[in-house]
Design a protein around this motif. Structure first.
Motif, PDB file in Angstrom:
ATOM      1  N   GLN A 124     109.401 -14.066  52.407  1.00  0.00           N
ATOM      2  CA  GLN A 124     110.872 -14.727  52.260  1.00  0.00           C
ATOM      3  C   GLN A 124     111.813 -14.419  53.565  1.00  0.00           C
ATOM      4  O   GLN A 124     112.472 -15.596  54.039  1.00  0.00           O
ATOM      5  CB  GLN A 124     111.368 -14.424  51.013  1.00  0.00           C
ATOM      6  N   PHE A 127     110.469 -16.800  56.075  1.00  0.00           N
ATOM      7  CA  PHE A 127     110.659 -17.992  56.015  1.00  0.00           C
ATOM      8  C   PHE A 127     112.062 -18.667  55.958  1.00  0.00           C
ATOM      9  O   PHE A 127     112.646 -19.484  56.690  1.00  0.00           O
ATOM     10  CB  PHE A 127     110.494 -18.349  54.253  1.00  0.00           C
ATOM     11  N   MET A 196     107.948 -29.080  56.652  1.00  0.00           N
ATOM     12  CA  MET A 196     108.184 -28.208  55.608  1.00  0.00           C
ATOM     13  C   MET A 196     107.489 -28.651  54.293  1.00  0.00           C
ATOM     14  O   MET A 196     107.181 -27.831  53.490  1.00  0.00           O
ATOM     15  CB  MET A 196     109.709 -27.787  55.462  1.00  0.00           C
ATOM     16  N   LEU A 200     105.118 -26.551  51.816  1.00  0.00           N
ATOM     17  CA  LEU A 200     105.325 -26.102  50.431  1.00  0.00           C
ATOM     18  C   LEU A 200     104.387 -27.025  49.640  1.00  0.00           C
ATOM     19  O   LEU A 200     104.091 -26.393  48.304  1.00  0.00           O
ATOM     20  CB  LEU A 200     106.712 -26.702  50.000  1.00  0.00           C
ATOM     21  N   ASP A 201     103.636 -28.009  49.624  1.00  0.00           N
ATOM     22  CA  ASP A 201     102.615 -28.682  49.047  1.00  0.00           C
ATOM     23  C   ASP A 201     101.478 -27.695  48.763  1.00  0.00           C
ATOM     24  O   ASP A 201     100.708 -27.955  47.955  1.00  0.00           O
ATOM     25  CB  ASP A 201     102.270 -29.951  49.552  1.00  0.00           C
ATOM     26  N   ASN A 203     101.597 -24.893  47.469  1.00  0.00           N
ATOM     27  CA  ASN A 203     101.943 -24.127  46.396  1.00  0.00           C
ATOM     28  C   ASN A 203     101.434 -25.125  45.160  1.00  0.00           C
ATOM     29  O   ASN A 203     101.453 -24.621  44.096  1.00  0.00           O
ATOM     30  CB  ASN A 203     103.434 -23.837  46.009  1.00  0.00           C
ATOM     31  N   VAL A 212     109.378 -22.205  46.226  1.00  0.00           N
ATOM     32  CA  VAL A 212     108.537 -21.456  47.518  1.00  0.00           C
ATOM     33  C   VAL A 212     107.688 -20.377  46.850  1.00  0.00           C
ATOM     34  O   VAL A 212     106.577 -20.188  47.186  1.00  0.00           O
ATOM     35  CB  VAL A 212     109.418 -20.815  48.382  1.00  0.00           C
ATOM     36  N   CYS A 213     108.224 -19.540  45.770  1.00  0.00           N
ATOM     37  CA  CYS A 213     107.593 -18.679  45.178  1.00  0.00           C
ATOM     38  C   CYS A 213     107.165 -18.853  43.639  1.00  0.00           C
ATOM     39  O   CYS A 213     107.658 -18.362  42.899  1.00  0.00           O
ATOM     40  CB  CYS A 213     108.389 -17.311  45.223  1.00  0.00           C
ATOM     41  N   ASP A 221     114.152 -20.531  48.537  1.00  0.00           N
ATOM     42  CA  ASP A 221     114.689 -21.739  47.875  1.00  0.00           C
ATOM     43  C   ASP A 221     116.184 -22.028  48.108  1.00  0.00           C
ATOM     44  O   ASP A 221     116.878 -23.089  48.609  1.00  0.00           O
ATOM     45  CB  ASP A 221     114.431 -21.813  46.445  1.00  0.00           C
ATOM     46  N   ARG A 250     111.036 -34.874  47.000  1.00  0.00           N
ATOM     47  CA  ARG A 250     110.868 -33.202  46.775  1.00  0.00           C
ATOM     48  C   ARG A 250     112.025 -32.792  47.227  1.00  0.00           C
ATOM     49  O   ARG A 250     112.366 -31.678  46.032  1.00  0.00           O
ATOM     50  CB  ARG A 250     109.657 -32.708  47.896  1.00  0.00           C
ATOM     51  N   TRP A 251     113.050 -32.979  47.741  1.00  0.00           N
ATOM     52  CA  TRP A 251     114.104 -32.456  47.939  1.00  0.00           C
ATOM     53  C   TRP A 251     115.204 -32.689  46.952  1.00  0.00           C
ATOM     54  O   TRP A 251     116.168 -31.724  46.659  1.00  0.00           O
ATOM     55  CB  TRP A 251     114.908 -32.682  49.350  1.00  0.00           C
ATOM     56  N   LEU A 254     114.100 -30.311  44.382  1.00  0.00           N
ATOM     57  CA  LEU A 254     114.492 -28.636  44.594  1.00  0.00           C
ATOM     58  C   LEU A 254     116.098 -28.816  44.314  1.00  0.00           C
ATOM     59  O   LEU A 254     116.467 -27.636  43.782  1.00  0.00           O
ATOM     60  CB  LEU A 254     114.229 -28.676  46.152  1.00  0.00           C
TER      61      LEU A 254
END
Length: 265
Positions: A124, A127, A196, A200-201, A203, A212-213, A221, A250-251, A254
């Protein structure tokens, strides 16, 4: 005998933030939003102290805040966010600057609801460093002039050419760019968002495919969503309307995952 308690109110954390124009300040600075997210996520009681740019150094010196960095000649640099935490020891409150230092302190001091799940701290940290040093760079010519326009008049005068991160709203950057150049600037921004999204994809299948995790929001995040808030509040029409359509929405997903932690006190 009075029916009202004479006990003093319990001390709470103070978050120092940049004042925007208008009668009701609207927090927008991404580095400060990272800390606001953590405070909200950990359900810590806090209040915001609004500071204009010309008053930042004097205010922070007055409360004994450490500088966040030093210039090449050794002179200290004072920036926000800063927190003052008297809740653990009211006579000797903790005073911290630099968002990464503050995040580490809050995690260590208030371990419930961790923002660094076990085994993710190094990843992290890297990141968030990438977000700060690479991801946001194409946004600066667009966002800094717009952020400047949203400051009170006194702060606009203080936030002058030569200040760190400054780009003049009249220097041919941001929305003052001719149409083709403005679109090229946004294309450079989209390249970063596309990269980005590709990362992230990876995951997908191992988590919810948004954060992210794995399945829970974390510091990474919050750092990323802080950039989204900056764009939404400062460039709602020219910026956020574009970005919400990118990468299959995606955004926005999030944003929705982090929305519960967007309180402003």
């Amino acid at each position: 005998m009075s029916r009202h308690s004479s006990r003093p109110a319990a001390p709470i954390i103070t978050l120092y933030d940049l004042k925007s124009a208008g009668p009701i300040p609207q927090p927008w600075a991404p580095n400060i939003w990272r800390i606001r997210f953590i405070l909200n996520y950990k359900r810590l009681r806090y209040r915001t102290a609004w500071v204009e740019f010309p008053d930042v150094e004097a205010t922070l010196r007055a409360i004994g805040a450490p500088p966040s960095a030093s210039r090449s000649d050794g002179r200290p640099i004072y920036t926000l966010p800063v927190i003052v935490d008297p809740t653990r020891n009211p006579r000797a409150p903790q005073i911290l600057s630099n968002p990464n230092n503050i995040a580490e302190y809050l995690e260590a001091s208030y371990p419930a609801r961790p923002v660094f799940p076990e085994g993710t701290r190094a990843m992290q940290t890297l990141f968030v460093h990438y977000i700060q040093e690479v991801f946001v760079k194409p946004l600066l010519p667009i966002m800094v002039p717009l952020s400047h326009q949203g400051l009170p008049a006194r702060s606009q005068s203080h936030f002058r050419p030569g200040a760190p991160g400054y780009a003049s709203p009249h220097s041919g950057s941001g929305l003052s760019l001719p149409g083709p150049q403005r679109e090229q600037a946004w294309r450079s921004v989209k390249e970063q968002f596309d990269f980005m999204a590709m990362i992230l994809d990876k995951n997908v299948g191992d988590g919810d495919g948004v954060v992210v995790c794995g399945n829970e929001v974390s510091y990474a995040d919050f750092a990323l969503c802080s950039v989204l808030i900056w764009i939404q509040r400062v460039a709602a029409h020219d910026g956020w309307m574009r970005i919400r359509e990118w990468n299959g929405g995606r955004w926005v997903r999030l944003w929705e995952r982090c929305k519960a932690y967007m309180d402003e006190y």
